[in-house]
Design an enzyme around this catalytic site. Structure first.
Site, PDB file in Angstrom:
ATOM      1  N   HIS A 128      24.290  13.320  63.552  1.00 47.41           N
ATOM      2  CA  HIS A 128      23.936  14.647  63.039  1.00 47.41           C
ATOM      3  C   HIS A 128      22.805  15.260  63.871  1.00 47.41           C
ATOM      4  O   HIS A 128      22.755  16.455  64.099  1.00 47.41           O
ATOM      5  CB  HIS A 128      23.515  14.535  61.569  1.00 47.41           C
ATOM      6  CG  HIS A 128      23.042  15.827  60.990  1.00 47.41           C
ATOM      7  ND1 HIS A 128      23.894  16.865  60.699  1.00 47.41           N
ATOM      8  CD2 HIS A 128      21.789  16.259  60.687  1.00 47.41           C
ATOM      9  CE1 HIS A 128      23.194  17.884  60.225  1.00 47.41           C
ATOM     10  NE2 HIS A 128      21.926  17.543  60.211  1.00 47.41           N
ATOM     11  N   ARG A 156      33.252  13.943  64.599  1.00 43.98           N
ATOM     12  CA  ARG A 156      31.970  14.388  65.155  1.00 43.98           C
ATOM     13  C   ARG A 156      31.517  13.368  66.192  1.00 43.98           C
ATOM     14  O   ARG A 156      31.152  12.254  65.863  1.00 43.98           O
ATOM     15  CB  ARG A 156      30.953  14.509  64.004  1.00 43.98           C
ATOM     16  CG  ARG A 156      29.727  15.295  64.379  1.00 43.98           C
ATOM     17  CD  ARG A 156      28.740  15.333  63.232  1.00 43.98           C
ATOM     18  NE  ARG A 156      28.241  13.994  62.951  1.00 43.98           N
ATOM     19  CZ  ARG A 156      27.617  13.640  61.813  1.00 43.98           C
ATOM     20  NH1 ARG A 156      27.439  14.518  60.855  1.00 43.98           N
ATOM     21  NH2 ARG A 156      27.188  12.404  61.645  1.00 43.98           N
ATOM     22  N   TYR A 201      26.078   4.691  59.319  1.00 40.95           N
ATOM     23  CA  TYR A 201      27.135   4.899  58.315  1.00 40.95           C
ATOM     24  C   TYR A 201      28.535   4.777  58.913  1.00 40.95           C
ATOM     25  O   TYR A 201      29.524   4.969  58.222  1.00 40.95           O
ATOM     26  CB  TYR A 201      26.970   6.292  57.673  1.00 40.95           C
ATOM     27  CG  TYR A 201      26.718   7.379  58.695  1.00 40.95           C
ATOM     28  CD1 TYR A 201      27.775   7.988  59.369  1.00 40.95           C
ATOM     29  CD2 TYR A 201      25.409   7.742  59.042  1.00 40.95           C
ATOM     30  CE1 TYR A 201      27.562   8.927  60.348  1.00 40.95           C
ATOM     31  CE2 TYR A 201      25.181   8.693  60.024  1.00 40.95           C
ATOM     32  CZ  TYR A 201      26.251   9.280  60.667  1.00 40.95           C
ATOM     33  OH  TYR A 201      26.027  10.204  61.649  1.00 40.95           O
TER      34      TYR A 201
HETATM   35  C1  LIG Z   1      22.944  24.694  51.417  1.00 45.36           C
HETATM   36  C2  LIG Z   1      22.523  23.598  52.352  1.00 45.36           C
HETATM   37  N1  LIG Z   1      22.442  22.337  51.883  1.00 45.36           N
HETATM   38  C3  LIG Z   1      22.078  21.338  52.718  1.00 45.36           C
HETATM   39  C4  LIG Z   1      21.784  21.594  54.036  1.00 45.36           C
HETATM   40  C5  LIG Z   1      21.367  20.463  54.981  1.00 45.36           C
HETATM   41  N2  LIG Z   1      22.479  20.203  55.879  1.00 45.36           N
HETATM   42  C6  LIG Z   1      22.513  20.692  57.132  1.00 45.36           C
HETATM   43  S1  LIG Z   1      23.915  20.263  57.930  1.00 45.36           S
HETATM   44  C7  LIG Z   1      24.474  19.396  56.610  1.00 45.36           C
HETATM   45  C8  LIG Z   1      25.794  18.686  56.657  1.00 45.36           C
HETATM   46  C9  LIG Z   1      26.882  19.559  57.203  1.00 45.36           C
HETATM   47  O1  LIG Z   1      28.090  18.863  57.164  1.00 45.36           O
HETATM   48  P1  LIG Z   1      29.429  19.576  57.505  1.00 45.36           P
HETATM   49  O2  LIG Z   1      29.575  20.815  56.711  1.00 45.36           O
HETATM   50  O3  LIG Z   1      30.489  18.553  57.339  1.00 45.36           O
HETATM   51  O4  LIG Z   1      29.252  20.012  59.021  1.00 45.36           O
HETATM   52  P2  LIG Z   1      29.251  19.128  60.364  1.00 45.36           P
HETATM   53  O5  LIG Z   1      27.822  19.015  60.775  1.00 45.36           O
HETATM   54  O6  LIG Z   1      29.880  17.812  60.074  1.00 45.36           O
HETATM   55  O7  LIG Z   1      30.077  19.946  61.319  1.00 45.36           O
HETATM   56  C10 LIG Z   1      23.570  19.441  55.546  1.00 45.36           C
HETATM   57  C11 LIG Z   1      23.761  18.768  54.243  1.00 45.36           C
HETATM   58  C12 LIG Z   1      21.868  22.938  54.481  1.00 45.36           C
HETATM   59  N3  LIG Z   1      21.622  23.280  55.737  1.00 45.36           N
HETATM   60  N4  LIG Z   1      22.246  23.918  53.614  1.00 45.36           N
END
Ligand SMILES: Cc1ncc(C[n+]2csc(CCOP(=O)(O)OP(=O)(O)O)c2C)c(N)n1
Ligand SMILES: [Mg+2]
Length: 227
Positions: free
Chosen positions: A128, A124, A136
């Site tokens: 975020h 990434r 981190y």
């Molecule tokens: C069910 C749920 N839990 C928590 C969140 C908060 N949240 C938004 S993005 C995220 C992390 C996503 O990580 P990943 O699936 O690895 O996707 P990336 O952003 O790295 O592509 C979280 C925990 C959410 N949107 N939905």
């Protein structure tokens, strides 16, 4: 997060019922692969041999959480065996490797043999969100991955075998920029959706009118929500 996975399974079921040759490709992250949605969806899609390709972009982080801290297995793809489907780890920074893995999975889906789980190992680029200080991880780690930028590497490989010139590459870049700018302009010029449209194209629309949402009625009658 992860909510798109069961939706993709539904779309794949629709393709199977209609007898189309279409294949659904579903993208999600390493974090999403630890939700219940992921497991329930892979179970149903594999049991019913649905034409869907699950592409997990393992970019090592879910928000600020390193993948390794929340997942015992080194590869998400190995979970495929729990559902009796192929699971493939692919270098997500290699355009041709991704293309080849997806082509194979699409052929399998079109033969009626069901889903595949592809794990693309990637990174990434940014935090975020804009307010993420990226405490981190290290700047060195970011720089290491940036050297493997799939667009730059693909360009260099194409140039090495003389399949593309600098000016052709610049023309592609300009065309993409132009497309993005047009999409932004279209989006910015489009009207806001109307509250009345909230239940359009929804499978189980609420019985409420817009006026109900302006009062507490929606909270008092939660079970009247679904027809
Ligand atoms: C069910 C749920 N839990 C928590 C969140 C908060 N949240 C938004 S993005 C995220 C992390 C996503 O990580 P990943 O699936 O690895 O996707 P990336 O952003 O790295 O592509 C979280 C925990 C959410 N949107 N939905
Ligand atoms: Mg992630």
């Amino acid at each position: 997060m992860g909510g798109n996975i069961p939706v993709a399974v539904g779309a794949a079921l629709a393709q199977k019922l209609m007898g189309s040759q279409r294949v659904v490709v579903c993208f999600f992250g390493d974090g999403a692969s630890n939700t219940g949605n992921f497991h329930e969806s892979l179970n149903m899609a594999s049991t019913w041999d649905l034409p869907v390709i699950f592409v997990v972009e393992n970019n090592l982080y879910g928000m600020s959480v390193p993948f390794k801290k929340v997942t015992k297995l080194p590869d998400i793809a190995s979970r495929a065996c729990a559902y009796g489907i192929p699971g493939e780890v692919v270098d997500g920074m290699d355009v041709l490797a991704v293309r080849s893995a997806v082509s194979k999975a699409a052929e399998r889906a079109r033969r009626g043999e069901g889903p595949t789980l592809i794990e693309a190992k990637t990174y990434r680029w940014f935090g975020h969100s804009h307010s993420d200080p990226r405490a981190y991880r290290t700047r060195e780690e970011e720089a290491d991955w940036k050297r493997r930028d799939p667009i730059t590497v693909m360009k260099e490989n194409l140039e090495a075998v003389k399949l593309i010139s600098e000016s052709e590459f610049e023309a592609i870049e300009a065309a993409v920029d132009n497309k993005m700018e047009k999409a932004m302009a279209f989006s910015n010029a489009s009207p806001e959706p109307k509250p009345e449209d909230m239940t359009t194209d929804v499978f189980a629309p609420a019985k409420f009118t817009t006026a109900d949402y302006e009062t507490d009625a929606a909270c008092e009658r939660p079970f009247a929500m679904v027809r």
